[in-house]
Write an enzyme that holds these catalytic residues in place. Structure first.
Site: not given
Ligand code: ATP
Ligand code: MG
Length: 512
Positions: A369-371
């Site tokens: 999950s990048r953000v």
């Protein structure tokens, strides 16, 4: 008859005629009319409407509408939004001068509708004040804000390791029957007290599968804050293509009112196939895997509409969970790679874990999950890194141990810890776990409370620990939900409660 009478009658008649002439309304409407040239499954070619705009609605006989898709010099390729069994070559087509739109508003909450806004449940007609176009430009960068609030899924492995933030786009992908829909449904169920409105958009699925989802949502009381938009597998490809855009317009309406909204697209593989079918029928040039060249664009412009608006724009958010089905675990196929690059991260479900019964079958190594990390509750921060590392290490060591290598004490401990992490991440469907319950269990896990518990008693021990949630002091609970981190005393309380909960299990075990 006297001449004066006659004059009077003539005068009156003239007056009447001139009066009715003034009020005369010819009722003539000028509409541009074309002709159907030929028809194929779900599309038609129309001639004689040179002024038609891109994506303009065209009206066919029998209340059938179509959308102008290909604008050629002499003819228009039209996507039909409904069944075309009664349509014939030579039928007339009218321009409408408007684009496809969908009714939006509060009255939709709790309803099941199709992609044109018609009710599909038995709760009667829906009244609306407003219709919004189904395709709208995404909010500009200046209206957006960073994702900063968590969207709790109630699924331990996701909330701890792959956290999702409000306004984020997180892809759920995996082979067929690996639990993709279940993750989305569990996330919707977990929003019951979180003031998040949910839209579940079913594209091209079997009627029975959709009915199952709706009955689950109804049974658990989730329809009170959910809207279901459905296009079934046997509907025209045109309607299937429209569905996610229509559902997004409905969700956007609430986001623009400052609310937090969650939308699930189940699934975009079928959407891509419907678009490919339409494009091939309309003779657009096929590209990789026979998909038209703009398939990336149709998905990116859809998912760009999910965002977190800044305060000046109401502060609402739209979180998107698109679902994609992979074939034989191939995440590098065309559509999965496109969506992986469009979204802010992916949750990959592995059929191997599913077979082993480790459900939800989330593959921690391939998921990211990048953000969401920045939006995660601070109380999770310490656990999250720790667990991911411990799990990865133990997996590696386990592979190593298979070769019969003799292991030292530390390595054995790590492998055992890894097994426990995997057990703790097991979770039945439709049983969301609250944040304090998750924290109690996960803190116990990283502090070695479970190390002494035999593997077959882990689930029982976990249930006992979760029950201690009621004994958490108020200030610890407050800190858990605030933007503060937990201090050492809080953590000690969590671990102490966990130990207390399982003393009996440990005692029994040592007695045996
Ligand atoms: P499809 O490809 O058909 O859409 P899917 O990937 O969406 O399937 P689901 O329908 O969500 O998969 O789940 C497949 C099966 O696995 C269902 O029978 C469901 O009940 C079961 N299942 C999913 N998650 C869990 C879980 N956490 N615990 C137990 N069973 C589960
Ligand atoms: Mg599914």
């Amino acid at each position: 008859m006297q001449s004066t009478d006659l004059t009077q009658i003539i005068d009156d008649t003239f007056l009447e005629i001139s009066h009715s002439r003034k009020n005369y309304d010819s009722n003539i409407q000028f509409r541009e009319m074309g002709v159907v040239k030929n028809i194929s499954a779900g599309t038609a070619t129309v001639t004689g409407l040179p002024g038609t705009g891109f994506e303009e609605l065209l009206e066919f006989p029998n209340n059938l509408f179509g959308m102008a898709f290909n604008l050629d010099k002499d003819e228009i390729g039209v996507v039909l939004l409904g069944r075309n069994d009664q349509l014939q070559a030579g039928d007339t087509v009218l321009r409408t001068h408007r684009v496809a739109d969908i009714p939006v508003g509060e009255n939709l909450i709790g309803r099941v509708i199709d992609s044109l806004g018609n009710p599909m449940d038995d709760k009667g007609p829906i009244s609306f004040q407003q219709r919004n176009p189904i395709e709208r430009p995404a909010p500009p960068i200046m209206s957006r804000e960073a994702v900063n609030a968590p969207l709790q899924t109630g699924i331990k492995v996701i909330d701890a390791i792959i956290p999702i933030g409000r306004g984020q786009r997180e892809l759920i992908l995996g082979d067929r029957q690996t639990g993709k829909t279940s993750i989305a449904i569990d996330t919707i169920l977990n929003q019951h007290d979180k003031n998040v409105l949910c839209v579940y958009c079913a594209i091209g699925q079997r009627t029975a599968a959709v009915a199952k989802v709706i009955s689950e949502l109804t049974e658990k009381g989730a329809m009170e804050y959910t809207i279901v938009v459905v296009t079934e597998g046997n509907s025209s490809p045109g309607l299937q293509y429209l569905t996610p855009y229509a559902a997004t317009s409905i969700a956007e309406y609430f986001m623009e009112q400052g609310r937090d909204v969650l939308i699930v697209y189940d699934d975009l593989t079928k959407h891509a196939r419907a678009y490919r079918e339409l494009s091939l029928l309309l003779r657009r040039p096929p590209g990789r895997e026979a998909f038209p060249g703009d398939i990336f664009y149709i998905h990116s412009r859809l998912l760009e509409r999910a965002t977190h608006l800044n305060e000046e724009n109401g502060g609402g958010s739209l979180t998107a969970l698109p679902i994609i089905e992979t074939q034989a675990q191939d995440i590098s196929a065309y559509i999965p790679t496109n969506l992986i690059s469009i979204t802010d991260g992916q949750i990959y479900l592995s059929p191997k874990l599913f077979e082993l019964g480790l459900l939800p079958a989330v593959d921690i190594g391939k998921s990211v999950s990048r953000v969401g990390g920045k939006a995660q509750l601070r109380a999770y921060r310490k656990i999250s890194g720790n667990l991911k590392l411990a799990y990865a290490q133990s997996e590696e060591l386990e592979t190593f141990a298979r070769f019969g290598t003799r292991l030292d004490q530390d390595t054995k401990k790590m492998i055992e810890r890894g097994k426990r992490i995997r057990m703790i991440f097991k979770q039945p469907e439709m049983k969301p776990v609250s944040v304090p319950e998750q924290l109690l269990v996960l803190h116990a896990l990283i502090n070695g409370v479970f190390d002494a518990v035999p593997l077959d008693k882990i689930t029982k021990a976990e249930a006992l620990i979760q029950k201690k949630y009621y004994q958490l002091p108020d200030e610890v609970l407050q800190r858990i939900y605030s933007s503060e981190s937990l201090n050492e005393v809080d953590e000690a309380i969590l671990v102490m409660l966990a130990k207390e909960a399982i003393t009996n299990i440990l005692k029994l075990d040592s007695d045996e």
